[in-house]
Design an enzyme around this catalytic site. Structure first.
Site, PDB file in Angstrom:
ATOM      1  N   CYS A 289     -13.069  42.685  10.356  1.00 46.23           N
ATOM      2  CA  CYS A 289     -12.410  43.503  11.374  1.00 46.23           C
ATOM      3  C   CYS A 289     -11.772  44.732  10.732  1.00 46.23           C
ATOM      4  O   CYS A 289     -11.736  45.806  11.321  1.00 46.23           O
ATOM      5  CB  CYS A 289     -11.330  42.692  12.090  1.00 46.23           C
ATOM      6  SG  CYS A 289     -12.025  41.486  13.233  1.00 46.23           S
ATOM      7  N   CYS A 439     -11.959  55.734  -1.808  1.00 42.83           N
ATOM      8  CA  CYS A 439     -12.054  55.372  -0.398  1.00 42.83           C
ATOM      9  C   CYS A 439     -10.739  54.711  -0.028  1.00 42.83           C
ATOM     10  O   CYS A 439      -9.714  55.029  -0.619  1.00 42.83           O
ATOM     11  CB  CYS A 439     -13.243  54.456  -0.115  1.00 42.83           C
ATOM     12  SG  CYS A 439     -13.082  52.794  -0.811  1.00 42.83           S
TER      13      CYS A 439
END
Lengths: 481, 140
Positions: A289, A439
């Site tokens: 998720c 990232c």
């Protein structure tokens, strides 16, 4: 050698309505096979797919049960009478509490559950059954939140909850058992308080621990039903295998973005999780998720479906999702269903199981602990990056996240090239120069680093921990998301 | 198509359920089917031989059922179905009932409590594995 087969009412429709038929055969098996040859519709009611006599069928030769003789090899002679007798059985429910737990409901409980008591499908007996039941919820996150809330409200007597995580601000978009003031607290404490407030008559057993191969059997053993509200593949396989070994039903649910699935895996009565998914996907293929995102309301739908199935199993009413995979698409608002078959070759619940104990699920799912080695020549820590920036060094910092992520939080001086665009745009970069890849957490940038290495880039560094580490260690004003 | 049985027979089935409470009772329904419906003309009490206990489960003794089958034939009747009780549970078939049911038989269920019985209902399935359809019981 004709023998007379007496056909019971239940099978007469498959043999043209006859109640007795003469066939040729030297054994019980041959006589039945002759019947099936003549009336093919009756075959699947007499024989399994592998040609054995179904356990639901008894064949008497005269007054003797063939199973007490030589089974289908029992010889028969001219004029013998073979009576086919179907096995007739039934009962009140699928779940048997291992011991008679006589629950008593107080006056307050009778009032509290009055909307259950007046329904014939539940009634006083049903409510007592709920109170005597012990349900384990694995996980108090997206799925665990609604399902635990509704099970507590319904009056499940003992609710076990397992979670070792801490409430994070990003959980609040969907994990409605936790509130804003719970951020930073262990999920198990937050959940237990909410559940007790909803229903003080429920005994909430909080297990603040990770479920592992070492403790799973012991933790699950005491419960009647296990509801899997976890979000990762190693735990899903662990819960499944433990349930199969213990003979417990496993109410499964999963969510991704705007789609959800639910089923009841119970090896004694149908397929298990491995029958459906014999192998986990390669690590990284199915985002969590956190990586793929999820529509906040979605676990509410699936979690309550799981709670519903648990209640149905306890009460012994309705048709549970055993052997059925329910698929839900929130955008289309559509429910679909797939039939699931038990896999006879399933390594844990099939006819010849090879798995007899719990294994290393991290290894099974190919999850290796992230190697965060600061002295690795391909890594750089956020502190080192900051040091170089402060020293005025020229730095090429490549941010491989999505544009919307960069809008939320970024490290100054980074150049954005989203990961998907790297295969086309890496030519914009000078392979002789040093590039630092970044990232959110350091995982995607590590993959981009491997890609660029293959393309001949020799001077690359992965920013370990990404933006999250930068926020933790260098600049807390940078939001974490 | 409804299933018809006499009030007398319904009382006898209820008596069986009361006597065996808190265990499940079971028995066979014998009779005939014709254009006007299913008529239960006789019934037989059968032993519950389920291995997992008799409070929540029943299994008809197959040997006894074999004898009933022969007896029914000898008297020109068929085995129309079976009855069993649900102690402390509504007269509604469970999932366990459904997965063990044969199409072609009527399954009468009577709810039982200490000293008394409750609703009596009857159920059939069209096909193996299908859900139960309730059929009407006509008492005469």
């Amino acid at each position: 050698m004709p023998v007379k087969l007496l056909i019971p009412t239940a099978l007469q429709r498959y043999v043209g309505g006859e109640d007795q038929i003469e066939v040729e055969g030297a054994t019980v098996g041959q006589a039945l096979a002759a019947l099936a040859d003549r009336h093919p519709d009756v075959r699947k009611h007499l024989f399994t797919e592998s040609g054995q006599l179904r356990s639901f069928v008894n064949v008497y030769v005269g007054s003797e049960d063939s199973r007490h003789l030589q089974g289908t090899e029992t010889p028969v002679k001219d004029g013998d009478e073979l009576t086919i007798v179907p096995s007739i059985a039934g009962g009140v429910g699928l779940l048997d509490p291992p011991r008679e737990r006589d629950a008593v409901l107080s006056r307050e409980e009778l009032l509290r559950y009055s909307r259950h008591l007046i329904m014939p499908e539940v009634g006083l007996e049903g409510q007592k059954r709920l109170k005597a039941a012990r349900v384990l919820c694995v996980g108090t996150g997206g799925l665990g939140s609604p399902l635990a809330l509704y099970l507590a409200a319904a009056g499940v007597g003992t609710l076990g909850i397992v979670d070792f995580d801490v409430v994070d601000y990003t959980n609040l978009q969907r994990q409605i058992i936790h509130g804003t003031s719970d951020v930073g607290r262990p999920k198990i404490q937050s959940a237990k308080e909410t559940l007790q407030e909803i229903n003080p008559f429920v005994e909430v057993v909080a297990c603040e621990t990770a479920l592992t191969s070492e403790n799973a059997l012991e933790i699950l053993r005491d419960y009647d039903v296990v509801v899997d509200g976890t979000d990762n593949f190693p735990t899903r396989y662990l819960v499944n295998d433990a349930c199969v070994l213990l003979g417990k039903p496993n109410v499964y649910g999963s969510i991704f973005r705007f789609e959800g699935q639910a089923s009841v895996f119970w090896a004694e009565k149908g397929p298990c999780y491995r029958c459906l998914y014999p192998e986990p996907p390669p690590p990284g293929m199915v985002p969590s998720c956190a990586e793929g995102g999820v529509l906040g309301i979605l676990p509410g739908v699936i979690g309550v479906i799981q709670a519903t199935e648990a209640v149905k199993l306890i009460l012994g009413i309705g048709e549970p999702l055993i052997g059925r995979l329910m698929l839900f698409n929130a955008l289309k608002m559509q429910f679909r269903e797939l039939r699931l078959r038990k896999d006879p070759e399933c390594p844990i619940c099939g006819e010849n199981p090879t798995i007899k104990e719990l294994i290393d699920y991290q290894e099974f799912c190919g999850v290796h602990p992230a190697p965060a080695k600061p002295d690795d020549e391909w890594s750089i820590s956020v502190r080192e990056l900051k040091r170089r920036m402060d020293a005025g060094e020229r730095i090429s910092l490549i941010d491989v996240r999505e544009p919307y992520e960069a809008e939320i939080a970024s490290i100054p001086g980074a150049r954005l090239i989203p990961m998907d665009e790297i295969p086309e745009r890496y030519v914009e970069l000078d392979p002789q120069e040093e590039h630092i890849l970044q990232c959110r957490s350091g995982q995607r940038s590590r993959r981009v680093l491997e890609f660029l290495r293959e393309k001949g880039f020799g001077r690359l560094k992965n920013l370990e921990g990404g933006v999250l580490a930068w926020s933790d260690e260098i600049d807390p004003t940078v939001p974490k998301y | 198509m409804a299933i018809r049985l006499s009030r007398y027979r319904a009382r006898m089935i209820r008596a069986h359920a009361r006597e065996t409470y808190p265990d499940e009772c079971c028995g066979a329904l014998l009779g005939e089917v014709n254009a006007e419906g299913k008529w239960v003309r006789s019934h037989r009490r059968l032993d519950n031989v389920h291995e997992d206990g008799h409070r929540r489960r029943f299994r008809v003794d197959p040997y006894a059922l074999m004898l009933v089958e022969k007896e029914a034939r000898a008297q020109g009747m068929k085995v129309l179905g079976f009855y069993h009780s649900h102690p402390d549970h509504p007269a509604v078939p469970s999932e366990y009932d459904r997965t063990h049911a044969w199409p072609g038989y009527s399954y009468i269920i009577v709810s039982s409590r200490p000293g008394r019985t409750g609703r009596m209902t009857s159920w059939i399935i069209e096909d193996e594995g299908a859900p139960f359809t309730q059929e009407e019981i006509e008492r005469e």
